[in-house]
Design a protein around this motif. Structure first.
Motif, PDB file in Angstrom:
ATOM      1  N   SER A   1       9.245  -2.702   5.438  1.00  0.00           N
ATOM      2  CA  SER A   1       8.942  -1.300   5.118  1.00  0.00           C
ATOM      3  C   SER A   1       9.394  -0.330   6.207  1.00  0.00           C
ATOM      4  O   SER A   1       9.742   0.812   5.912  1.00  0.00           O
ATOM      5  CB  SER A   1       7.438  -1.141   4.899  1.00  0.00           C
ATOM      6  OG  SER A   1       6.983  -2.082   3.954  1.00  0.00           O
TER       7      SER A   1
ATOM      8  N   HIS B   1       0.836  -1.194   0.000  1.00  0.00           N
ATOM      9  CA  HIS B   1       0.000   0.000   0.000  1.00  0.00           C
ATOM     10  C   HIS B   1       0.870   1.242   0.000  1.00  0.00           C
ATOM     11  O   HIS B   1       1.848   1.320   0.751  1.00  0.00           O
ATOM     12  CB  HIS B   1      -0.936  -0.005   1.211  1.00  0.00           C
ATOM     13  CG  HIS B   1      -1.990  -1.079   1.134  1.00  0.00           C
ATOM     14  ND1 HIS B   1      -1.701  -2.413   1.323  1.00  0.00           N
ATOM     15  CD2 HIS B   1      -3.313  -1.008   0.839  1.00  0.00           C
ATOM     16  CE1 HIS B   1      -2.808  -3.117   1.159  1.00  0.00           C
ATOM     17  NE2 HIS B   1      -3.806  -2.299   0.870  1.00  0.00           N
TER      18      HIS B   1
ATOM     19  N   ARG C   1       6.090   2.709   0.350  1.00  0.00           N
ATOM     20  CA  ARG C   1       5.437   1.727   1.227  1.00  0.00           C
ATOM     21  C   ARG C   1       5.895   1.900   2.672  1.00  0.00           C
ATOM     22  O   ARG C   1       5.618   1.068   3.544  1.00  0.00           O
ATOM     23  CB  ARG C   1       5.660   0.297   0.724  1.00  0.00           C
ATOM     24  CG  ARG C   1       7.095  -0.146   0.678  1.00  0.00           C
ATOM     25  CD  ARG C   1       7.238  -1.578   0.160  1.00  0.00           C
ATOM     26  NE  ARG C   1       8.618  -1.872  -0.120  1.00  0.00           N
ATOM     27  CZ  ARG C   1       9.508  -2.297   0.793  1.00  0.00           C
ATOM     28  NH1 ARG C   1       9.127  -2.501   2.040  1.00  0.00           N
ATOM     29  NH2 ARG C   1      10.751  -2.525   0.455  1.00  0.00           N
TER      30      ARG C   1
END
Ligand code: C5P
Length: 291
Positions: free
Chosen positions: A134, A26, A150
């Motif tokens: 991340s 995401h 991310r």
């Protein structure tokens, strides 16, 4: 040589998710703040390969552990065949959204680099860190940061005037939340999944201007949507903290830790006492000055 290192944690003052990417991750914007509540790690040269020991019986000590994977990646990249011994004293809760495991991995990179005479540059450590998780690059620095992509693109920031002299209260409810589960379940909350970019910058402006009240109106975490849906007690934590003097109360990362900002260390300790008498002492609680 034997190195002893503290491995801190973080909270996300905002975690604004902007949408799902083609690679399954995401896109997000987040402001991360280091928190001086720490695991402890020791590093030494010796033995063959990587010998990892850990105080926590539930944590694996093989390549499933991020510390082991960080050490493997470091030794391969630096072309080192010597053995290393690493011990991890785990004080922080697991699966808590405060980056404990990510910090352990980042500390492993910096400690091994120190132990072997700095064979790798900081940009190379960043590259290895990003490949591991991340949140790992953030912990290569001990500063607040804006993270994008991310979460691996880190822009460090000066300490925020709005947080000077204040203190964190942290509460882990005794159960963890899996990060992949949180992100998968965001799909059920389209508004939280598709945040508007720019909110993190707005929060940073308030924090830099020393205006905690304005900042309190900007803090936000997209991942509260799935977490509160499954664990409503987490929203009760926040209500209670705000009603009892906290300037800010928010879930950190993918949860399950809730954090609050109090006006001083003694105010954070008072908040902790009230919290314990309201919710019991089953979970994990910490208070710490912000620096
Ligand atoms: O990068 P990290 O190992 O911390 O990510 C764990 C999991 O969280 C990923 O496998 C993915 O499911 C989810 N994630 C995501 N988008 C991000 C960060 C993590 O979907 N920006």
């Amino acid at each position: 040589m034997h190195l002893e290192k503290k491995s801190p944690c973080k909270v996300n003052l905002i975690l604004n998710i902007l949408g799902k990417r083609a690679d399954g991750f995401h896109e997000l914007e987040t402001v991360m703040q280091p928190v001086d509540v720490c695991d402890e790690m020791t590093f030494a040269r010796g033995g063959t390969g990587i010998t990892l020991t850990c105080s926590h019986p539930e944590l694996p000590v093989d390549s499933k552990n991020l510390v082991h994977r960080a050490a493997t990646a470091f030794l391969a990249a630096a072309n080192i065949s010597d053995g290393v011994r690493i011990h991890l004293q785990k004080n922080l809760p697991l699966a808590g959204g405060i980056g404990g495991g990510s910090a352990n991995a980042a500390v492993t990179f910096t400690a091994l680099n120190e132990l072997f005479g700095a064979p790798l540059t900081l940009p190379k450590l960043h590259e290895l860190a990003a490949a591991l998780g991340s949140d790992v690059p953030f912990f290569l620095h001990d500063q607040p940061a804006l993270a994008t992509g991310r979460g691996e693109k880190v822009k460090t920031l000066e300490n925020f005037p709005a947080l000077k002299g204040r203190a964190f209260f942290l509460a882990h409810p005794g159960f963890g939340i899996s990060t992949p589960w949180s992100y998968q379940n965001l799909a059920r909350f389209p508004e939280a999944l598709n945040g508007k970019a720019g909110r993190a910058q707005k929060l940073i402006a308030c924090l830099q201007a020393g205006d905690l009240k304005a900042a309190a109106a900007e803090v936000y975490n997209s991942l509260e949507a799935p977490a509160f849906d499954k664990f409503p007690v987490l929203s009760l934590y926040q209500e209670f903290l705000l009603e009892n003097g906290a300037a800010v109360a928010l879930m950190s990362g993918s949860g399950s830790t809730t954090f609050a900002i109090a006006n001083s260390q003694s105010a954070a300790e008072t908040l902790a006492e009230k919290f314990k008498s309201q919710f019991g002492g089953n979970g994990w609680i910490a208070t710490v000055p912000i620096h």
